[in-house]
Design a protein around this motif. Structure first.
Motif, PDB file in Angstrom:
ATOM      1  N   ALA A 180      48.805   4.831  44.067  1.00 54.43           N
ATOM      2  CA  ALA A 180      49.491   4.459  45.313  1.00 54.43           C
ATOM      3  C   ALA A 180      50.785   3.698  45.025  1.00 54.43           C
ATOM      4  CB  ALA A 180      48.564   3.622  46.194  1.00 54.43           C
ATOM      5  N   SER A 181      50.779   2.844  43.991  1.00 54.15           N
ATOM      6  CA  SER A 181      51.985   2.094  43.623  1.00 54.15           C
ATOM      7  C   SER A 181      53.068   3.027  43.100  1.00 54.15           C
ATOM      8  CB  SER A 181      51.653   1.042  42.562  1.00 54.15           C
ATOM      9  OG  SER A 181      50.724   0.113  43.058  1.00 54.15           O
ATOM     10  N   VAL A 182      52.655   4.011  42.306  1.00 53.26           N
ATOM     11  CA  VAL A 182      53.608   4.992  41.768  1.00 53.26           C
ATOM     12  C   VAL A 182      54.275   5.757  42.908  1.00 53.26           C
ATOM     13  CG1 VAL A 182      53.847   7.084  40.380  1.00 53.26           C
ATOM     14  CG2 VAL A 182      52.341   5.244  39.607  1.00 53.26           C
ATOM     15  N   ILE A 183      53.459   6.244  43.850  1.00 52.87           N
ATOM     16  CA  ILE A 183      53.987   7.025  44.977  1.00 52.87           C
ATOM     17  C   ILE A 183      54.929   6.166  45.816  1.00 52.87           C
ATOM     18  CG2 ILE A 183      53.379   8.239  47.107  1.00 52.87           C
ATOM     19  CD1 ILE A 183      50.730   9.028  45.736  1.00 52.87           C
ATOM     20  N   ASP A 184      54.561   4.910  46.068  1.00 51.88           N
ATOM     21  CA  ASP A 184      55.408   4.013  46.870  1.00 51.88           C
ATOM     22  C   ASP A 184      56.768   3.827  46.222  1.00 51.88           C
ATOM     23  OD1 ASP A 184      53.523   3.706  48.821  1.00 51.88           O
ATOM     24  OD2 ASP A 184      52.790   1.754  48.115  1.00 51.88           O
ATOM     25  N   ARG A 185      56.782   3.637  44.914  1.00 51.63           N
ATOM     26  CA  ARG A 185      58.057   3.435  44.221  1.00 51.63           C
ATOM     27  C   ARG A 185      58.901   4.707  44.243  1.00 51.63           C
ATOM     28  NH1 ARG A 185      59.193  -0.869  41.436  1.00 51.63           N
ATOM     29  NH2 ARG A 185      60.490   0.256  39.944  1.00 51.63           N
ATOM     30  N   HIS A 192      43.748  25.493  56.349  1.00 53.95           N
ATOM     31  CA  HIS A 192      42.896  24.665  57.211  1.00 53.95           C
ATOM     32  C   HIS A 192      41.511  24.468  56.581  1.00 53.95           C
ATOM     33  CE1 HIS A 192      41.233  22.925  60.849  1.00 53.95           C
ATOM     34  NE2 HIS A 192      40.227  23.775  60.762  1.00 53.95           N
ATOM     35  N   GLN A 193      40.953  25.535  56.025  1.00 51.37           N
ATOM     36  CA  GLN A 193      39.628  25.449  55.393  1.00 51.37           C
ATOM     37  C   GLN A 193      39.633  24.490  54.205  1.00 51.37           C
ATOM     38  OE1 GLN A 193      36.585  26.688  55.837  1.00 51.37           O
ATOM     39  NE2 GLN A 193      36.833  28.229  57.427  1.00 51.37           N
ATOM     40  N   LEU A 194      40.750  24.447  53.481  1.00 49.72           N
ATOM     41  CA  LEU A 194      40.831  23.648  52.257  1.00 49.72           C
ATOM     42  C   LEU A 194      41.664  22.376  52.434  1.00 49.72           C
ATOM     43  CD1 LEU A 194      39.912  26.520  51.225  1.00 49.72           C
ATOM     44  CD2 LEU A 194      41.059  25.956  49.097  1.00 49.72           C
ATOM     45  N   GLN A 195      41.909  21.988  53.681  1.00 54.07           N
ATOM     46  CA  GLN A 195      42.824  20.876  53.951  1.00 54.07           C
ATOM     47  C   GLN A 195      42.435  19.605  53.205  1.00 54.07           C
ATOM     48  OE1 GLN A 195      45.686  21.273  55.830  1.00 54.07           O
ATOM     49  NE2 GLN A 195      46.177  19.290  54.945  1.00 54.07           N
ATOM     50  N   SER A 196      41.155  19.271  53.195  1.00 47.54           N
ATOM     51  CA  SER A 196      40.711  18.033  52.542  1.00 47.54           C
ATOM     52  C   SER A 196      40.781  18.117  51.022  1.00 47.54           C
ATOM     53  CB  SER A 196      39.280  17.698  52.972  1.00 47.54           C
ATOM     54  OG  SER A 196      38.390  18.712  52.529  1.00 47.54           O
ATOM     55  N   MET A 197      40.994  19.321  50.492  1.00 46.18           N
ATOM     56  CA  MET A 197      41.030  19.529  49.042  1.00 46.18           C
ATOM     57  C   MET A 197      42.462  19.559  48.502  1.00 46.18           C
ATOM     58  SD  MET A 197      38.242  22.608  48.981  1.00 46.18           S
ATOM     59  CE  MET A 197      36.786  22.534  50.031  1.00 46.18           C
ATOM     60  N   ARG A 198      43.447  19.377  49.382  1.00 48.97           N
ATOM     61  CA  ARG A 198      44.849  19.472  48.990  1.00 48.97           C
ATOM     62  C   ARG A 198      45.500  18.094  49.028  1.00 48.97           C
ATOM     63  NH1 ARG A 198      47.491  21.499  53.000  1.00 48.97           N
ATOM     64  NH2 ARG A 198      49.193  22.560  51.912  1.00 48.97           N
ATOM     65  N   TYR A 199      46.417  17.854  48.079  1.00 55.85           N
ATOM     66  CA  TYR A 199      47.270  16.674  48.171  1.00 55.85           C
ATOM     67  C   TYR A 199      48.390  16.957  49.159  1.00 55.85           C
ATOM     68  CZ  TYR A 199      45.180  14.615  43.977  1.00 55.85           C
ATOM     69  OH  TYR A 199      44.311  14.068  43.067  1.00 55.85           O
ATOM     70  N   SER A 200      48.842  15.926  49.831  1.00 54.25           N
ATOM     71  CA  SER A 200      50.006  16.065  50.692  1.00 54.25           C
ATOM     72  C   SER A 200      51.251  16.235  49.820  1.00 54.25           C
ATOM     73  CB  SER A 200      50.156  14.824  51.565  1.00 54.25           C
ATOM     74  OG  SER A 200      51.416  14.816  52.199  1.00 54.25           O
ATOM     75  N   HIS A 201      52.145  17.112  50.221  1.00 47.62           N
ATOM     76  CA  HIS A 201      53.389  17.296  49.463  1.00 47.62           C
ATOM     77  C   HIS A 201      54.206  16.003  49.426  1.00 47.62           C
ATOM     78  CE1 HIS A 201      53.462  21.979  49.948  1.00 47.62           C
ATOM     79  NE2 HIS A 201      52.462  21.540  49.219  1.00 47.62           N
ATOM     80  N   SER A 202      54.023  15.156  50.432  1.00 46.16           N
ATOM     81  CA  SER A 202      54.773  13.900  50.455  1.00 46.16           C
ATOM     82  C   SER A 202      54.330  12.941  49.353  1.00 46.16           C
ATOM     83  CB  SER A 202      54.628  13.220  51.819  1.00 46.16           C
ATOM     84  OG  SER A 202      53.287  12.824  52.041  1.00 46.16           O
ATOM     85  N   ASP A 203      53.167  13.221  48.739  1.00 47.32           N
ATOM     86  CA  ASP A 203      52.691  12.394  47.628  1.00 47.32           C
ATOM     87  C   ASP A 203      53.358  12.771  46.311  1.00 47.32           C
ATOM     88  OD1 ASP A 203      51.007  11.016  49.282  1.00 47.32           O
ATOM     89  OD2 ASP A 203      49.209  12.130  48.740  1.00 47.32           O
ATOM     90  N   TYR A 204      54.222  13.778  46.342  1.00 45.27           N
ATOM     91  CA  TYR A 204      54.892  14.251  45.127  1.00 45.27           C
ATOM     92  C   TYR A 204      56.407  14.269  45.332  1.00 45.27           C
ATOM     93  CZ  TYR A 204      50.461  15.558  42.992  1.00 45.27           C
ATOM     94  OH  TYR A 204      49.214  15.519  42.435  1.00 45.27           O
ATOM     95  N   PRO A 205      57.026  13.085  45.463  1.00 55.32           N
ATOM     96  CA  PRO A 205      58.463  13.027  45.732  1.00 55.32           C
ATOM     97  C   PRO A 205      59.332  13.582  44.604  1.00 55.32           C
ATOM     98  CG  PRO A 205      57.396  10.929  46.230  1.00 55.32           C
ATOM     99  CD  PRO A 205      56.411  11.750  45.472  1.00 55.32           C
TER     100      PRO A 205
END
Length: 393
Positions: free
Chosen positions: A124-129, A316-329
């Motif tokens: 979480a700290s890495v993503i925030d920075r 939609h079926q795999l939504q909980s299994m995917r990272y959000s693209h916003s987590d990969y700036p």
């Protein structure tokens, strides 16, 4: 901390000064550019001269210090960039996001914060920075200390959740890449065209570049596997996947296998379309074989030949299994792994793409009866894929 501010507001970097100059400075006061606390000069004979907070300091920049390895590497990178005629500063503080970049480079009219990360932090700290620099519309580059790199032979590395968030893709046509620097060996290591083979293991091209032979642009000249190379290597990966001992299962693997049994399937007999190489599979939270088997069982197997489904249904079926693209700036244009997988099935003739989001099932996809059949079908499928991908569009 290599730099500090004096009473006149000047930035002083101890490592650029002589011992005599540093000795004279010990009479002056210096302050942290982040918190404005008074700093201590440390200039022994072993470590790089630097500033230090008091032990009880609460300054965020004093938390989780990275030590001599980090300070040495930061200074080596600074001198390396400087020697190439680049405009570069050490430890620039950005007030609006409350962050301090290890290096700040001006290159071809671009401003680029560079972070040299040598210790593990909460993700979480890495993503925030990383998002902080994104808010400033500054493309940041993160170089990891080589001590964080764990290799398994010439083509495999450990790929945990922490490491995934340092994957760069500077342009859609560039391969996914991790950057490492060893300040003791003065050596860059780049890990590019990353394909997850297990949840914590990846296949990749690994390249070594001595500091004295490299320019700034050189570390970004990384290549992908050719399609032939990748599929040749993947045939062995797929064989190992089939034959992998499974008598000591983790909780996640056990749960997946129980789920397969519930659907009258077994790993050894899964259809050959499961466990195919997908370039952006690091954007999935679960292993390759799991999310591909979910698509097979939930979407493809119950669908009659000629039936259609949408990409959005799969997502939609795999939504909980995917990272959000916003987590990969650090990814310029993140690709959708599910779509990449479906497009492979189009190449193999199992699906037909009606438009960018709708697919039609073209033939049945059946499990095999014996492990020998599975190995033979896997080889056949990889050979077909090799031929299909060789053909011009």
């Amino acid at each position: 901390m290599l730099s500090a501010i004096n009473h006149a507001g000047q930035v002083i970097t101890l490592a650029t000064l002589t011992r005599e100059e540093i000795k004279r400075l010990k009479q002056d006061d210096f302050f942290c550019p982040d918190c404005n606390e008074k700093l201590i000069i440390k200039a022994g004979k072993i470590n790089i001269p630097h500033f230090s907070h008091q032990a009880e300091s609460a300054c965020p920049s004093n938390q989780g210090g990275e030590g001599t390895y980090h300070e040495t590497g930061k200074m080596k990178l600074y001198n390396w960039l400087k020697q190439q005629g680049n405009q570069v500063q050490l430890e620039v503080y950005f007030e609006s996001i409350k962050q301090r970049a290890d290096l700040f480079l001006e290159w071809k009219k671009r401003q680029i914060p560079i972070e040299y990360q040598c210790v593990r932090l909460p993700v979480a700290s890495v993503i925030d920075r990383q998002r902080g620099y994104q808010k400033l519309e500054l493309p940041s580059i993160w170089i990891l200390g080589t001590k964080l790199l764990k290799r398994f032979g010439p083509l495999h590395i450990r790929m945990d959740t922490f490491t995934r968030h340092f994957i760069h893709q500077l342009h859609p046509r560039h391969p996914s890449t991790l950057y490492y620097f060893d300040p003791n060996a003065l050596l860059f290591t780049t890990v590019s065209d990353i394909h997850l083979t297990q949840q914590t293991r990846a296949l990749a091209k690994i390249r070594y570049l001595p500091l004295h032979r490299a320019s700034f642009i050189d570390i970004f000249q990384n290549k992908r596997f050719t399609k032939e190379e990748l599929l040749y290597l993947w045939r062995e990966e797929k064989r190992q996947f089939r034959l992998r001992p499974r008598y000591r299962l983790t909780g996640r693997e056990r749960k997946w296998q129980e789920w397969l049994y519930h659907h009258h399937l077994h790993v050894e007999h899964l259809p050959s379309i499961i466990y195919l190489p997908v370039y952006s599979s690091y954007l999935m939270k679960i292993p390759l074989e799991e999310w591909q088997s979910y698509i097979y069982v939930k979407i493809l197997r119950p669908l009659p030949v000629g039936g259609t489904f949408s990409l959005n249904t799969c997502i939609h079926q795999l939504q909980s299994m995917r990272y959000s693209h916003s987590d990969y700036p650090l990814l310029v244009m993140p690709q959708e792994p599910i779509q990449q997988y479906l497009n492979l099935l189009v190449k193999l003739g199992y699906l037909k793409r009606i438009n960018s989001h709708i697919y039609r099932k073209m033939k049945e996809i059946l499990p095999t009866r014996h492990i020998e059949d599975s190995l033979q079908e896997d080889k056949k499928l990889i050979d077909i894929l090799k031929q299909k991908l060789r053909k011009p569009k």
